[in-house]
Design a protein around this motif. Structure first.
Motif, PDB file in Angstrom:
ATOM      1  N   MET A  55       0.841  -1.185   0.000  1.00  0.00           N
ATOM      2  CA  MET A  55       0.000   0.000   0.000  1.00  0.00           C
ATOM      3  C   MET A  55       0.885   1.247   0.000  1.00  0.00           C
ATOM      4  O   MET A  55       2.044   1.214   0.378  1.00  0.00           O
ATOM      5  N   GLN A  56       0.327   2.368  -0.420  1.00  0.00           N
ATOM      6  CA  GLN A  56       1.086   3.601  -0.518  1.00  0.00           C
ATOM      7  C   GLN A  56       1.042   4.423   0.769  1.00  0.00           C
ATOM      8  O   GLN A  56       1.723   5.414   0.896  1.00  0.00           O
ATOM      9  N   GLN A  57       0.195   4.006   1.694  1.00  0.00           N
ATOM     10  CA  GLN A  57       0.021   4.755   2.935  1.00  0.00           C
ATOM     11  C   GLN A  57       1.337   4.866   3.704  1.00  0.00           C
ATOM     12  O   GLN A  57       2.074   3.897   3.853  1.00  0.00           O
ATOM     13  N   ILE A 112      -6.892   7.474   9.544  1.00  0.00           N
ATOM     14  CA  ILE A 112      -7.988   6.936   8.742  1.00  0.00           C
ATOM     15  C   ILE A 112      -9.259   7.013   9.573  1.00  0.00           C
ATOM     16  O   ILE A 112      -9.303   6.504  10.698  1.00  0.00           O
ATOM     17  N   ASP A 119     -13.462   6.371   9.246  1.00  0.00           N
ATOM     18  CA  ASP A 119     -14.570   5.871   8.444  1.00  0.00           C
ATOM     19  C   ASP A 119     -15.627   6.960   8.255  1.00  0.00           C
ATOM     20  O   ASP A 119     -15.870   7.769   9.150  1.00  0.00           O
ATOM     21  N   ALA A 161     -11.931   1.047   4.977  1.00  0.00           N
ATOM     22  CA  ALA A 161     -10.710   1.839   4.790  1.00  0.00           C
ATOM     23  C   ALA A 161      -9.539   1.277   5.585  1.00  0.00           C
ATOM     24  O   ALA A 161      -8.378   1.399   5.177  1.00  0.00           O
ATOM     25  N   THR A 168      -8.839  -1.848   6.197  1.00  0.00           N
ATOM     26  CA  THR A 168      -8.326  -3.131   5.716  1.00  0.00           C
ATOM     27  C   THR A 168      -7.060  -2.968   4.883  1.00  0.00           C
ATOM     28  O   THR A 168      -6.383  -3.944   4.579  1.00  0.00           O
ATOM     29  N   GLN A 169      -6.720  -1.715   4.529  1.00  0.00           N
ATOM     30  CA  GLN A 169      -5.480  -1.473   3.781  1.00  0.00           C
ATOM     31  C   GLN A 169      -4.243  -1.603   4.662  1.00  0.00           C
ATOM     32  O   GLN A 169      -3.134  -1.813   4.162  1.00  0.00           O
ATOM     33  N   ILE A 170      -4.417  -1.467   5.982  1.00  0.00           N
ATOM     34  CA  ILE A 170      -3.280  -1.501   6.900  1.00  0.00           C
ATOM     35  C   ILE A 170      -2.857  -2.950   7.140  1.00  0.00           C
ATOM     36  O   ILE A 170      -3.687  -3.809   7.413  1.00  0.00           O
ATOM     37  N   PRO A 171      -1.562  -3.273   7.035  1.00  0.00           N
ATOM     38  CA  PRO A 171      -1.091  -4.633   7.334  1.00  0.00           C
ATOM     39  C   PRO A 171      -1.538  -5.071   8.725  1.00  0.00           C
ATOM     40  O   PRO A 171      -1.384  -4.327   9.697  1.00  0.00           O
ATOM     41  N   GLN A 172      -2.098  -6.274   8.834  1.00  0.00           N
ATOM     42  CA  GLN A 172      -2.711  -6.703  10.086  1.00  0.00           C
ATOM     43  C   GLN A 172      -1.727  -6.776  11.248  1.00  0.00           C
ATOM     44  O   GLN A 172      -2.101  -6.569  12.398  1.00  0.00           O
TER      45      GLN A 172
END
Length: 279
Positions: free
Chosen positions: A1-3, A10, A12, A260, A262-266
């Motif tokens: 991801m580019q974040q 983030i 919601d 939104a 779900t883009q972050i690595p768990q």
């Protein structure tokens, strides 16, 4: 991801700041970082996540007053903190009236305030102290918050996920300047400790030392990386040099997230987000 994972926020679209009292806020501190999440108990999912790193040591005030989400009144407020002084005591031996005696026995710094967490999965209590500088921040901005040692949500999450396997597991949770190591064998917690480090050699020394002390073969262990670590990092490369079966950890399926997030690595905010397993 580019974040940019060092600094982001983030939120919601469903989150309504005027209804903050319906949500739960959890703030996690390290010496040079702060991250937080907002949980919607009615929908059973996280609706906000933010991270700020590379702060001056124990300097959070300006960041807090300038972040609108951190200045609201929430239905539940929890703080996760690091500590160099902590110990687990089984419930059968624990007596609340003796907390100061436990602290005198296990801790060197008598001036820091002592806190107690329940660790239901271990049928034990986690006793720890809070740094005076951090305590001033928490008291000023988050009065009445529930205080958790960083190892408490980490252990609750890992026990929840690891109690049904016969494999030997090593979890390496990384923050800047410190790692927490957790070992499971046949589904049971075998080892937990927190170590501070300054150099790359010190970083990799501790997991190898634990393996030696527990007579574990690094090549046979299933290793899971958690926290502030990513491919290409020196720490990541060192772990791959010494361990064969290496993976990134994942959060419990019991936890829900807005799209939104779900883009972050768990693995990245494992100990922060597992706070809901401690409720």
């Amino acid at each position: 991801m580019q974040q940019n994972l060092q600094q982001f926020k983030i939120v919601d679209k469903a989150f309504k700041i005027k209804q903050a009292s319906k949500y739960y806020l959890t703030v996690k501190f390290t010496e040079t970082a702060l991250n937080y999440c907002v949980y919607d108990p009615s929908k059973r999912r996280f609706v906000a996540l933010a991270n700020y790193e590379n702060l001056d040591s124990y300097q959070y005030d300006n960041l807090i007053v300038n972040d609108e989400l951190l200045t609201q009144f929430y239905g539940k407020l929890r703080i996760i903190v690091p500590s160099q002084e902590y110990t687990l005591i089984p419930n059968e031996y624990f007596d609340l009236k003796s907390v100061n005696d436990y602290a005198s026995l296990h801790f060197r710094n008598r001036s820091n305030k002592v806190f107690v967490n329940d660790v239901p999965s271990l049928n034990a209590k986690q006793i720890f102290t809070l740094d005076e500088r951090l305590q001033r921040t928490v008291t000023h901005f988050f009065e009445g918050a529930l205080i958790y040692f960083e190892g408490t949500p980490l252990l609750e999450g890992l026990i929840n996920q690891s109690s049904h396997t016969e494999k030997q597991l090593l979890y390496i949770h990384v923050v800047k300047g410190a790692i927490q190591l957790v070992v499971f064998s046949n589904g049971k917690l075998q080892f937990y400790n927190r170590f501070e480090y300054k150099t790359d050699d010190e970083f990799i020394y501790f997991p190898l030392f634990v393996c030696k002390q527990l007579d574990l073969n690094p090549k046979d262990l299933h290793v899971f990386m958690l926290g502030a670590i990513r491919p290409g990092d020196v720490a990541y490369n060192l772990i791959h040099q010494h361990f064969r079966k290496v993976h990134f950890g994942e959060l419990s399926t019991r936890l829900g997230f807005s799209a939104a997030m779900t883009q972050i690595p768990q693995h990245r905010f494992y100990s922060l987000l597992n706070i809901e397993l401690c409720a």
